[in-house]
Design a protein around this motif. Sequence first.
Motif, PDB file in Angstrom:
ATOM      1  N   PRO A  25      -6.736   7.479   1.357  1.00 38.55           N
ATOM      2  CA  PRO A  25      -7.124   6.394   2.276  1.00 38.55           C
ATOM      3  C   PRO A  25      -8.594   6.019   2.211  1.00 38.55           C
ATOM      4  O   PRO A  25      -8.964   4.883   2.515  1.00 38.55           O
ATOM      5  N   ALA A  26      -9.451   6.966   1.807  1.00 33.83           N
ATOM      6  CA  ALA A  26     -10.890   6.692   1.759  1.00 33.83           C
ATOM      7  C   ALA A  26     -11.301   5.988   0.475  1.00 33.83           C
ATOM      8  O   ALA A  26     -12.159   5.095   0.500  1.00 33.83           O
ATOM      9  N   GLU A  27     -10.673   6.365  -0.657  1.00 34.47           N
ATOM     10  CA  GLU A  27     -11.163   5.867  -1.935  1.00 34.47           C
ATOM     11  C   GLU A  27     -10.081   5.362  -2.894  1.00 34.47           C
ATOM     12  O   GLU A  27     -10.193   4.258  -3.435  1.00 34.47           O
ATOM     13  N   LEU A  28      -9.046   6.168  -3.131  1.00 33.07           N
ATOM     14  CA  LEU A  28      -8.098   5.854  -4.196  1.00 33.07           C
ATOM     15  C   LEU A  28      -7.234   4.633  -3.882  1.00 33.07           C
ATOM     16  O   LEU A  28      -7.044   3.759  -4.730  1.00 33.07           O
ATOM     17  N   VAL A  29      -6.690   4.579  -2.663  1.00 29.20           N
ATOM     18  CA  VAL A  29      -5.939   3.410  -2.196  1.00 29.20           C
ATOM     19  C   VAL A  29      -6.427   3.148  -0.768  1.00 29.20           C
ATOM     20  O   VAL A  29      -5.792   3.574   0.205  1.00 29.20           O
ATOM     21  N   PRO A  30      -7.557   2.485  -0.615  1.00 33.05           N
ATOM     22  CA  PRO A  30      -8.219   2.358   0.695  1.00 33.05           C
ATOM     23  C   PRO A  30      -7.311   1.820   1.796  1.00 33.05           C
ATOM     24  O   PRO A  30      -6.582   0.843   1.605  1.00 33.05           O
ATOM     25  N   ASP A  87       0.634  24.717  -1.953  1.00 30.30           N
ATOM     26  CA  ASP A  87       1.349  23.759  -1.113  1.00 30.30           C
ATOM     27  C   ASP A  87       2.097  22.748  -1.974  1.00 30.30           C
ATOM     28  O   ASP A  87       1.600  22.319  -3.024  1.00 30.30           O
ATOM     29  N   LEU A  88       3.292  22.361  -1.523  1.00 32.90           N
ATOM     30  CA  LEU A  88       4.094  21.377  -2.240  1.00 32.90           C
ATOM     31  C   LEU A  88       3.372  20.035  -2.310  1.00 32.90           C
ATOM     32  O   LEU A  88       3.361  19.360  -3.339  1.00 32.90           O
ATOM     33  N   TYR A  89       2.771  19.639  -1.182  1.00 35.07           N
ATOM     34  CA  TYR A  89       2.036  18.379  -1.118  1.00 35.07           C
ATOM     35  C   TYR A  89       0.538  18.660  -1.021  1.00 35.07           C
ATOM     36  O   TYR A  89       0.114  19.551  -0.293  1.00 35.07           O
ATOM     37  N   ASP A  90      -0.257  17.877  -1.736  1.00 34.44           N
ATOM     38  CA  ASP A  90      -1.700  17.965  -1.629  1.00 34.44           C
ATOM     39  C   ASP A  90      -2.115  17.094  -0.443  1.00 34.44           C
ATOM     40  O   ASP A  90      -2.375  15.906  -0.581  1.00 34.44           O
ATOM     41  N   MET A  91      -2.167  17.717   0.734  1.00 33.26           N
ATOM     42  CA  MET A  91      -2.410  16.969   1.962  1.00 33.26           C
ATOM     43  C   MET A  91      -3.830  16.405   2.038  1.00 33.26           C
ATOM     44  O   MET A  91      -4.051  15.352   2.632  1.00 33.26           O
ATOM     45  N   HIS A  92      -4.793  17.114   1.460  1.00 35.11           N
ATOM     46  CA  HIS A  92      -6.169  16.603   1.482  1.00 35.11           C
ATOM     47  C   HIS A  92      -6.254  15.305   0.679  1.00 35.11           C
ATOM     48  O   HIS A  92      -6.865  14.323   1.111  1.00 35.11           O
ATOM     49  N   LYS A  93      -5.613  15.308  -0.475  1.00 31.48           N
ATOM     50  CA  LYS A  93      -5.619  14.088  -1.275  1.00 31.48           C
ATOM     51  C   LYS A  93      -4.885  12.961  -0.553  1.00 31.48           C
ATOM     52  O   LYS A  93      -5.354  11.818  -0.516  1.00 31.48           O
ATOM     53  N   ALA A  94      -3.726  13.299   0.042  1.00 32.60           N
ATOM     54  CA  ALA A  94      -2.896  12.282   0.686  1.00 32.60           C
ATOM     55  C   ALA A  94      -3.566  11.640   1.889  1.00 32.60           C
ATOM     56  O   ALA A  94      -3.447  10.422   2.098  1.00 32.60           O
ATOM     57  N   ARG A 130       0.814  -1.215   0.000  1.00 30.12           N
ATOM     58  CA  ARG A 130       0.000   0.000   0.000  1.00 30.12           C
ATOM     59  C   ARG A 130       0.850   1.269   0.000  1.00 30.12           C
ATOM     60  O   ARG A 130       0.556   2.220  -0.740  1.00 30.12           O
ATOM     61  N   THR A 131       1.876   1.310   0.836  1.00 24.51           N
ATOM     62  CA  THR A 131       2.697   2.525   0.889  1.00 24.51           C
ATOM     63  C   THR A 131       3.332   2.795  -0.468  1.00 24.51           C
ATOM     64  O   THR A 131       3.375   3.934  -0.929  1.00 24.51           O
ATOM     65  N   LYS A 132       3.804   1.730  -1.114  1.00 25.81           N
ATOM     66  CA  LYS A 132       4.391   1.892  -2.446  1.00 25.81           C
ATOM     67  C   LYS A 132       3.366   2.488  -3.402  1.00 25.81           C
ATOM     68  O   LYS A 132       3.677   3.408  -4.167  1.00 25.81           O
ATOM     69  N   GLU A 133       2.151   1.980  -3.362  1.00 29.28           N
ATOM     70  CA  GLU A 133       1.119   2.458  -4.270  1.00 29.28           C
ATOM     71  C   GLU A 133       0.772   3.923  -4.008  1.00 29.28           C
ATOM     72  O   GLU A 133       0.457   4.669  -4.933  1.00 29.28           O
ATOM     73  N   CYS A 134       0.840   4.331  -2.740  1.00 28.95           N
ATOM     74  CA  CYS A 134       0.570   5.727  -2.398  1.00 28.95           C
ATOM     75  C   CYS A 134       1.708   6.640  -2.855  1.00 28.95           C
ATOM     76  O   CYS A 134       1.476   7.741  -3.360  1.00 28.95           O
ATOM     77  N   PHE A 135       2.942   6.175  -2.679  1.00 30.30           N
ATOM     78  CA  PHE A 135       4.105   6.988  -3.032  1.00 30.30           C
ATOM     79  C   PHE A 135       4.351   7.004  -4.540  1.00 30.30           C
ATOM     80  O   PHE A 135       4.852   7.989  -5.093  1.00 30.30           O
ATOM     81  N   ILE A 136       4.034   5.881  -5.212  1.00 29.27           N
ATOM     82  CA  ILE A 136       4.317   5.768  -6.639  1.00 29.27           C
ATOM     83  C   ILE A 136       3.032   5.368  -7.362  1.00 29.27           C
ATOM     84  O   ILE A 136       2.901   4.254  -7.872  1.00 29.27           O
ATOM     85  N   PRO A 137       2.046   6.246  -7.414  1.00 25.39           N
ATOM     86  CA  PRO A 137       0.765   5.902  -8.057  1.00 25.39           C
ATOM     87  C   PRO A 137       0.911   5.761  -9.571  1.00 25.39           C
ATOM     88  O   PRO A 137       1.733   6.440 -10.192  1.00 25.39           O
ATOM     89  N   ASP A 138       0.131   4.844 -10.134  1.00 28.61           N
ATOM     90  CA  ASP A 138       0.162   4.648 -11.586  1.00 28.61           C
ATOM     91  C   ASP A 138      -0.419   5.857 -12.318  1.00 28.61           C
ATOM     92  O   ASP A 138       0.068   6.248 -13.375  1.00 28.61           O
TER      93      ASP A 138
END
Length: 289
Positions: free
Chosen positions: A98-103, A86-93, A61-69
């Motif tokens: 966690p809710a939908e893209l990579v549960p 912001d450098l990072y999109d914290m809302h998405k992250a 899971r962490t890999k998929e979050c850090f390196i999304p297709d």
Amino acid sequence: MIETTKLIHAGMVLEGGAMRGVFTAGVLDYLMKREIYCQYVVGVSAGSCNAVDYVARQIGRTKECFIPDEKANRTLSVLNLLKGKDLYDMHKAFVDIPAELVPFDFRAFFESAMECEIVTTNCLTGQAEYMKETRQRARLMDLCRASSSLPLVSPIVLLEGVPYLDGGLADSVPILRSISKGYEKNIVILTRNRGYRKKNSARMIMLYQRIYKKYPELVETLEKRATQYNTTMDLIEKMEQEGSVFVIRPKIKCISRMEQNQLKLNQFYQHGYHQMKKEYTRLEKYLEK
């Protein structure tokens, strides 16, 4: 979720490093495949994201979050920073992913017998705080968000009205925290090469003093950060020589904390995975002592 794997009486200490956290993800994915789970895990910054996936036993899971297709699922954008965002999109992250893209498996995390602490830096006191959440989904993700909020490029996170930033500012590698919890054996996953030491930057300190003038204790912590980090590295390397800690770190050139090249990220992940595979026998001997 019913855990069938016996937990090892040891601490798992996870350094941050933003995108360098993919190395840690590789190490942990191999350990999870070998069903190596410690009773205690403490994560800092990107290490906190690795920590919660480790406790939830979500291999990959962490890999998929850090390196999304999908490019649209990436959370890091230097272009956004140049645009004043912001450098990072914290809302998405910490909400969308966690809710939908990579549960994220909240149920598995909350039902785990493992103790997980997430390191944050209290902006009012400048001190590290080791925080836990065992029931509330949103708060757990808020803790990870606070722990991962780098100074200057991420907004301060309010938790119960208290301002927090990246845990690595006050305690980059919380080996002493794990020892204080009673764990004599500790697995430390670092994201820098052996011998790396931080250097003080007068320019950065002046910037911190200006941006965070409302938080003098935080500024003092930022001024001492390099010294604190280097002292911790000296301690870990001494313990490593004595055989009292198991340390695994990259043996190839480290990627940038803001690396966006998918090939380089995948290579750094694979290096972590294969490095742990190579070191597994040494780990077994260490844990059996």
